[in-house]
Design a protein around this motif. Structure first.
Motif, mmCIF file in Angstrom:
data_model
loop_
_atom_site.group_PDB
_atom_site.id
_atom_site.type_symbol
_atom_site.label_atom_id
_atom_site.label_comp_id
_atom_site.label_asym_id
_atom_site.label_seq_id
_atom_site.Cartn_x
_atom_site.Cartn_y
_atom_site.Cartn_z
ATOM 1 N N MET A 55 34.385 33.474 28.077
ATOM 2 C CA MET A 55 34.595 34.679 27.295
ATOM 3 C C MET A 55 33.233 35.165 26.773
ATOM 4 S SD MET A 55 37.316 35.289 24.243
ATOM 5 C CE MET A 55 38.522 34.562 25.299
ATOM 6 N N GLU A 56 32.991 36.440 26.903
ATOM 7 C CA GLU A 56 31.719 37.021 26.490
ATOM 8 C C GLU A 56 31.655 37.189 24.971
ATOM 9 O OE1 GLU A 56 29.331 41.202 27.065
ATOM 10 O OE2 GLU A 56 30.679 40.519 28.643
ATOM 11 N N ARG A 57 30.494 36.831 24.420
ATOM 12 C CA ARG A 57 30.290 37.000 22.984
ATOM 13 C C ARG A 57 29.968 38.468 22.714
ATOM 14 N NH1 ARG A 57 26.438 33.216 19.373
ATOM 15 N NH2 ARG A 57 28.268 31.922 19.495
ATOM 16 N N ARG A 58 30.631 39.039 21.722
ATOM 17 C CA ARG A 58 30.373 40.409 21.290
ATOM 18 C C ARG A 58 30.280 40.374 19.769
ATOM 19 N NH1 ARG A 58 33.769 45.888 22.406
ATOM 20 N NH2 ARG A 58 32.024 47.298 22.045
ATOM 21 N N ARG A 59 29.111 40.727 19.266
ATOM 22 C CA ARG A 59 28.871 40.575 17.832
ATOM 23 C C ARG A 59 29.150 41.865 17.072
ATOM 24 N NH1 ARG A 59 23.677 37.038 16.814
ATOM 25 N NH2 ARG A 59 22.937 39.045 16.109
ATOM 26 N N ALA A 60 29.563 41.677 15.829
ATOM 27 C CA ALA A 60 29.798 42.789 14.916
ATOM 28 C C ALA A 60 29.334 42.370 13.526
ATOM 29 C CB ALA A 60 31.284 43.155 14.882
ATOM 30 N N VAL A 61 29.156 43.356 12.669
ATOM 31 C CA VAL A 61 28.746 43.121 11.285
ATOM 32 C C VAL A 61 29.888 43.536 10.371
ATOM 33 C CG1 VAL A 61 27.100 43.757 9.484
ATOM 34 C CG2 VAL A 61 26.318 43.510 11.846
ATOM 35 N N VAL A 62 30.245 42.643 9.461
ATOM 36 C CA VAL A 62 31.262 42.937 8.444
ATOM 37 C C VAL A 62 30.546 42.954 7.104
ATOM 38 C CG1 VAL A 62 33.370 42.148 7.302
ATOM 39 C CG2 VAL A 62 33.087 41.799 9.767
ATOM 40 N N SER A 63 30.716 44.045 6.362
ATOM 41 C CA SER A 63 30.133 44.126 5.019
ATOM 42 C C SER A 63 31.257 44.290 4.004
ATOM 43 C CB SER A 63 29.142 45.287 4.911
ATOM 44 O OG SER A 63 29.787 46.514 5.174
ATOM 45 N N PHE A 101 28.941 42.263 -9.639
ATOM 46 C CA PHE A 101 29.042 42.930 -8.342
ATOM 47 C C PHE A 101 28.856 41.943 -7.198
ATOM 48 C CE2 PHE A 101 27.627 46.087 -11.414
ATOM 49 C CZ PHE A 101 28.690 46.972 -11.318
ATOM 50 N N PHE A 102 29.786 42.001 -6.245
ATOM 51 C CA PHE A 102 29.839 41.089 -5.111
ATOM 52 C C PHE A 102 29.416 41.831 -3.851
ATOM 53 C CE2 PHE A 102 32.170 39.506 -1.436
ATOM 54 C CZ PHE A 102 31.950 38.144 -1.499
ATOM 55 N N THR A 103 28.527 41.231 -3.046
ATOM 56 C CA THR A 103 28.195 41.761 -1.724
ATOM 57 C C THR A 103 28.223 40.609 -0.731
ATOM 58 O OG1 THR A 103 25.809 41.461 -1.986
ATOM 59 C CG2 THR A 103 26.706 43.588 -2.639
ATOM 60 N N MET A 104 28.727 40.895 0.447
ATOM 61 C CA MET A 104 28.771 39.887 1.497
ATOM 62 C C MET A 104 28.515 40.573 2.837
ATOM 63 S SD MET A 104 31.757 37.132 2.528
ATOM 64 C CE MET A 104 33.063 38.331 2.691
ATOM 65 N N MET A 105 27.678 39.947 3.650
ATOM 66 C CA MET A 105 27.429 40.400 5.020
ATOM 67 C C MET A 105 27.762 39.235 5.937
ATOM 68 S SD MET A 105 26.177 43.536 4.963
ATOM 69 C CE MET A 105 25.314 43.723 6.497
ATOM 70 N N MET A 106 28.489 39.520 6.999
ATOM 71 C CA MET A 106 28.814 38.506 7.990
ATOM 72 C C MET A 106 28.495 39.041 9.378
ATOM 73 S SD MET A 106 32.466 36.917 6.830
ATOM 74 C CE MET A 106 33.279 38.464 6.510
ATOM 75 N N VAL A 107 27.968 38.182 10.208
ATOM 76 C CA VAL A 107 27.865 38.465 11.630
ATOM 77 C C VAL A 107 29.005 37.680 12.270
ATOM 78 C CG1 VAL A 107 26.460 38.283 13.710
ATOM 79 C CG2 VAL A 107 25.374 38.792 11.506
ATOM 80 N N VAL A 108 29.828 38.378 13.034
ATOM 81 C CA VAL A 108 31.023 37.754 13.606
ATOM 82 C C VAL A 108 31.068 37.993 15.106
ATOM 83 C CG1 VAL A 108 32.331 37.991 11.445
ATOM 84 C CG2 VAL A 108 32.475 39.803 13.166
ATOM 85 N N ASP A 109 31.804 37.140 15.792
ATOM 86 C CA ASP A 109 32.018 37.277 17.228
ATOM 87 C C ASP A 109 33.407 37.872 17.442
ATOM 88 O OD1 ASP A 109 32.338 37.070 19.961
ATOM 89 O OD2 ASP A 109 32.016 34.904 20.043
ATOM 90 N N VAL A 110 33.437 39.126 17.930
ATOM 91 C CA VAL A 110 34.713 39.811 18.155
ATOM 92 C C VAL A 110 35.117 39.784 19.628
ATOM 93 C CG1 VAL A 110 34.509 41.282 16.122
ATOM 94 C CG2 VAL A 110 33.598 42.093 18.312
ATOM 95 N N GLY A 111 34.418 38.974 20.436
ATOM 96 C CA GLY A 111 34.691 38.923 21.874
ATOM 97 C C GLY A 111 36.121 38.543 22.225
ATOM 98 N N ALA A 112 36.773 37.734 21.404
ATOM 99 C CA ALA A 112 38.148 37.303 21.682
ATOM 100 C C ALA A 112 39.192 38.162 20.962
ATOM 101 C CB ALA A 112 38.323 35.836 21.273
#
Length: 91
Positions: free
Chosen positions: A1-9, A44-55
């Motif tokens: 399965m190919e990795r496809r990255r996205a950013v969640v803020s 104040f809360f901030t969060m950044m995530m790099v996630v794999d949406v390939g699946a």
């Protein structure tokens, strides 16, 4: 399965359970968290995530689920594919 990255803020007023609720939605949609950074400045809360949406089967459905959680918790949550995020933040 190919990795496809996205950013969640995630941005909003801090409260118990934000990370748990967001990551539960991601896990339920078969999205793996690759990297995560979160900061709390006063209330104040901030969060950044790099996630794999390939699946993931349906990114629009993921966005809707994150919007629902964001509205319940009172935070703004955005999911952008990595290439869109990089294009928007190029100097």
């Amino acid at each position: 399965m190919e990795r496809r990255r996205a950013v969640v803020s995630v941005i909003g007023k801090d409260q118990v359970g934000i990370i748990a609720k967001v990551t539960t939605v991601l896990a339920d949609k078969n999205i793996n968290v690759l990297d995560i950074s979160q900061t709390i400045v006063e209330e104040f809360f901030t969060m950044m995530m790099v996630v794999d949406v390939g699946a993931a089967q349906d990114l629009d459905g993921v966005r809707k689920s994150l919007d629902t959680i964001g509205n319940e918790v009172g935070v703004q949550i955005h999911l952008q594919l990595e290439e869109v995020f990089q294009a928007m933040h190029r100097v």
